[in-house]
Scaffold this active site. Sequence first.
Site, PDB file in Angstrom:
ATOM      1  N   ASP A 167       0.874  -1.178   0.000  1.00 26.81           N
ATOM      2  CA  ASP A 167       0.000   0.000   0.000  1.00 26.81           C
ATOM      3  C   ASP A 167       0.911   1.228   0.000  1.00 26.81           C
ATOM      4  O   ASP A 167       2.140   1.117  -0.181  1.00 26.81           O
ATOM      5  CB  ASP A 167      -0.984  -0.039   1.185  1.00 26.81           C
ATOM      6  CG  ASP A 167      -0.323   0.245   2.523  1.00 26.81           C
ATOM      7  OD1 ASP A 167       0.937   0.309   2.579  1.00 26.81           O
ATOM      8  OD2 ASP A 167      -1.054   0.413   3.512  1.00 26.81           O
ATOM      9  N   HIS A 168       0.324   2.402   0.225  1.00 24.71           N
ATOM     10  CA  HIS A 168       1.113   3.637   0.203  1.00 24.71           C
ATOM     11  C   HIS A 168       2.169   3.640   1.321  1.00 24.71           C
ATOM     12  O   HIS A 168       3.253   4.182   1.151  1.00 24.71           O
ATOM     13  CB  HIS A 168       0.193   4.851   0.333  1.00 24.71           C
ATOM     14  CG  HIS A 168      -0.703   4.791   1.536  1.00 24.71           C
ATOM     15  ND1 HIS A 168      -1.757   3.896   1.621  1.00 24.71           N
ATOM     16  CD2 HIS A 168      -0.708   5.477   2.698  1.00 24.71           C
ATOM     17  CE1 HIS A 168      -2.377   4.051   2.784  1.00 24.71           C
ATOM     18  NE2 HIS A 168      -1.749   4.998   3.459  1.00 24.71           N
ATOM     19  N   CYS A 210       3.288  -3.039   3.921  1.00 23.85           N
ATOM     20  CA  CYS A 210       2.456  -1.888   4.258  1.00 23.85           C
ATOM     21  C   CYS A 210       3.201  -1.117   5.339  1.00 23.85           C
ATOM     22  O   CYS A 210       4.390  -1.346   5.551  1.00 23.85           O
ATOM     23  CB  CYS A 210       1.044  -2.308   4.662  1.00 23.85           C
ATOM     24  SG  CYS A 210       0.897  -3.253   6.188  1.00 23.85           S
ATOM     25  N   GLY A 211       2.537  -0.212   6.027  1.00 25.28           N
ATOM     26  CA  GLY A 211       3.246   0.599   7.010  1.00 25.28           C
ATOM     27  C   GLY A 211       3.894  -0.260   8.088  1.00 25.28           C
ATOM     28  O   GLY A 211       5.069  -0.093   8.417  1.00 25.28           O
ATOM     29  N   THR A 212       3.131  -1.178   8.636  1.00 21.70           N
ATOM     30  CA  THR A 212       3.638  -2.075   9.676  1.00 21.70           C
ATOM     31  C   THR A 212       3.931  -3.479   9.168  1.00 21.70           C
ATOM     32  O   THR A 212       4.617  -4.241   9.845  1.00 21.70           O
ATOM     33  CB  THR A 212       2.590  -2.231  10.791  1.00 21.70           C
ATOM     34  OG1 THR A 212       1.392  -2.764  10.196  1.00 21.70           O
ATOM     35  CG2 THR A 212       2.293  -0.899  11.474  1.00 21.70           C
ATOM     36  N   GLY A 213       3.325  -3.838   8.056  1.00 21.42           N
ATOM     37  CA  GLY A 213       3.355  -5.222   7.570  1.00 21.42           C
ATOM     38  C   GLY A 213       2.241  -6.068   8.167  1.00 21.42           C
ATOM     39  O   GLY A 213       2.022  -7.203   7.728  1.00 21.42           O
ATOM     40  N   GLY A 261      -1.318  -5.377   8.578  1.00 19.79           N
ATOM     41  CA  GLY A 261      -2.588  -5.468   7.858  1.00 19.79           C
ATOM     42  C   GLY A 261      -2.470  -6.242   6.561  1.00 19.79           C
ATOM     43  O   GLY A 261      -3.310  -7.108   6.247  1.00 19.79           O
ATOM     44  N   HIS A 271      10.825 -23.210   9.091  1.00 20.72           N
ATOM     45  CA  HIS A 271       9.799 -23.856   9.909  1.00 20.72           C
ATOM     46  C   HIS A 271       8.386 -23.720   9.346  1.00 20.72           C
ATOM     47  O   HIS A 271       7.567 -24.623   9.528  1.00 20.72           O
ATOM     48  CB  HIS A 271       9.807 -23.279  11.336  1.00 20.72           C
ATOM     49  CG  HIS A 271      11.017 -23.666  12.127  1.00 20.72           C
ATOM     50  ND1 HIS A 271      11.119 -23.466  13.484  1.00 20.72           N
ATOM     51  CD2 HIS A 271      12.196 -24.244  11.751  1.00 20.72           C
ATOM     52  CE1 HIS A 271      12.299 -23.912  13.909  1.00 20.72           C
ATOM     53  NE2 HIS A 271      12.976 -24.368  12.875  1.00 20.72           N
ATOM     54  N   ARG A 305       9.267 -32.625  10.812  1.00 22.31           N
ATOM     55  CA  ARG A 305       8.150 -32.365  11.726  1.00 22.31           C
ATOM     56  C   ARG A 305       7.397 -31.085  11.372  1.00 22.31           C
ATOM     57  O   ARG A 305       6.232 -30.927  11.713  1.00 22.31           O
ATOM     58  CB  ARG A 305       8.655 -32.290  13.166  1.00 22.31           C
ATOM     59  CG  ARG A 305       9.521 -31.078  13.471  1.00 22.31           C
ATOM     60  CD  ARG A 305      10.135 -31.150  14.857  1.00 22.31           C
ATOM     61  NE  ARG A 305      10.830 -29.926  15.234  1.00 22.31           N
ATOM     62  CZ  ARG A 305      12.044 -29.579  14.805  1.00 22.31           C
ATOM     63  NH1 ARG A 305      12.677 -30.361  13.970  1.00 22.31           N
ATOM     64  NH2 ARG A 305      12.611 -28.454  15.198  1.00 22.31           N
ATOM     65  N   HIS A 306       8.079 -30.194  10.663  1.00 24.14           N
ATOM     66  CA  HIS A 306       7.434 -28.924  10.303  1.00 24.14           C
ATOM     67  C   HIS A 306       6.383 -29.108   9.209  1.00 24.14           C
ATOM     68  O   HIS A 306       5.446 -28.319   9.091  1.00 24.14           O
ATOM     69  CB  HIS A 306       8.482 -27.910   9.855  1.00 24.14           C
ATOM     70  CG  HIS A 306       9.512 -27.634  10.900  1.00 24.14           C
ATOM     71  ND1 HIS A 306       9.215 -27.059  12.110  1.00 24.14           N
ATOM     72  CD2 HIS A 306      10.852 -27.901  10.921  1.00 24.14           C
ATOM     73  CE1 HIS A 306      10.315 -26.954  12.843  1.00 24.14           C
ATOM     74  NE2 HIS A 306      11.326 -27.464  12.144  1.00 24.14           N
ATOM     75  N   ARG A 336       2.831 -29.580  10.534  1.00 24.13           N
ATOM     76  CA  ARG A 336       2.281 -28.337  11.085  1.00 24.13           C
ATOM     77  C   ARG A 336       1.875 -27.382   9.976  1.00 24.13           C
ATOM     78  O   ARG A 336       0.829 -26.726  10.056  1.00 24.13           O
ATOM     79  CB  ARG A 336       3.319 -27.695  12.012  1.00 24.13           C
ATOM     80  CG  ARG A 336       3.636 -28.574  13.198  1.00 24.13           C
ATOM     81  CD  ARG A 336       4.950 -28.217  13.855  1.00 24.13           C
ATOM     82  NE  ARG A 336       5.229 -29.153  14.950  1.00 24.13           N
ATOM     83  CZ  ARG A 336       6.401 -29.241  15.565  1.00 24.13           C
ATOM     84  NH1 ARG A 336       7.399 -28.459  15.198  1.00 24.13           N
ATOM     85  NH2 ARG A 336       6.574 -30.111  16.533  1.00 24.13           N
TER      86      ARG A 336
HETATM   87  C1  RB5 Z   1      -1.884   2.848   6.395  1.00 26.58           C
HETATM   88  O1  RB5 Z   1      -1.874   4.090   6.992  1.00 26.58           O
HETATM   89  C2  RB5 Z   1      -1.535   1.774   7.403  1.00 26.58           C
HETATM   90  O2  RB5 Z   1      -2.609   1.538   8.234  1.00 26.58           O
HETATM   91  C3  RB5 Z   1      -1.112   0.491   6.696  1.00 26.58           C
HETATM   92  O3  RB5 Z   1      -0.023   0.767   5.880  1.00 26.58           O
HETATM   93  C4  RB5 Z   1      -0.684  -0.676   7.571  1.00 26.58           C
HETATM   94  O4  RB5 Z   1       0.270  -0.264   8.513  1.00 26.58           O
HETATM   95  C5  RB5 Z   1      -1.758  -1.484   8.134  1.00 26.58           C
HETATM   96  O5  RB5 Z   1      -1.542  -2.506   8.808  1.00 26.58           O
END
Ligand code: RB5
Length: 146
Positions: free
Chosen positions: A12-13, A68-71, A73, A101, A135-136, A139
Amino acid sequence: MSCEKKIYLGSDHGGFELKEIIRNYLEDNDYNVEDLGCYSNESVDYPEFGRKVAYAVVNNNAKGIIICGTGIGISMAANKVKGARAGLCHCVDYAKLTRQHNDANILAMGGRFVEPELAKKITDAFLNTEFEGGRHQRRVDDIDNV
Ligand code: RB5
C-alpha cells in the site's frame, strides 16, 4: 543471486517506498519480478494488494513480498487466501525461520519500521533459505485445515 521463479511484489502507500527499493534491488540481482502495485504514494487500501500477491503466489507456486506501514494489515489480508503463508519479519533470523519452519511463501515487512539495508538482508534470507520439512511439514499442512 538469481531465481527462475517469479517474485510477486505488492504494497500500500505505507510500503510503497520500500517496495520500490526492494524491486530495484531484486531486478539488479536478476530476479524475475512482477509488481502488482500500488504504483504511487497515493493512499490505497492494503487488503487489495495483500490478496493480489497471495493469489499470484498460490496460483503460480511462486514467492511474494508484501509491504504496508507495519506489515501487519497486508499480511492479515494475504493469509486469508488458502495456501498463502505470509510471515511478518523485522529481522534476518525471522526471515530464515519462517522459511525453515513455516515454509512461508510470502515475506511481509513494515515499510515504516524496517530500514532499506536491513530489508534487503531480510529479503536475501527469505529467498535463499530452504524449508526444513520433517516435523514442520505436518504443522504447515495443518494450517490449511480450517
Ligand atoms: C496505512 O496508513 C496503514 O494503516 C497500513 O499501511 C498498515 O500499517 C496497516 O496494517
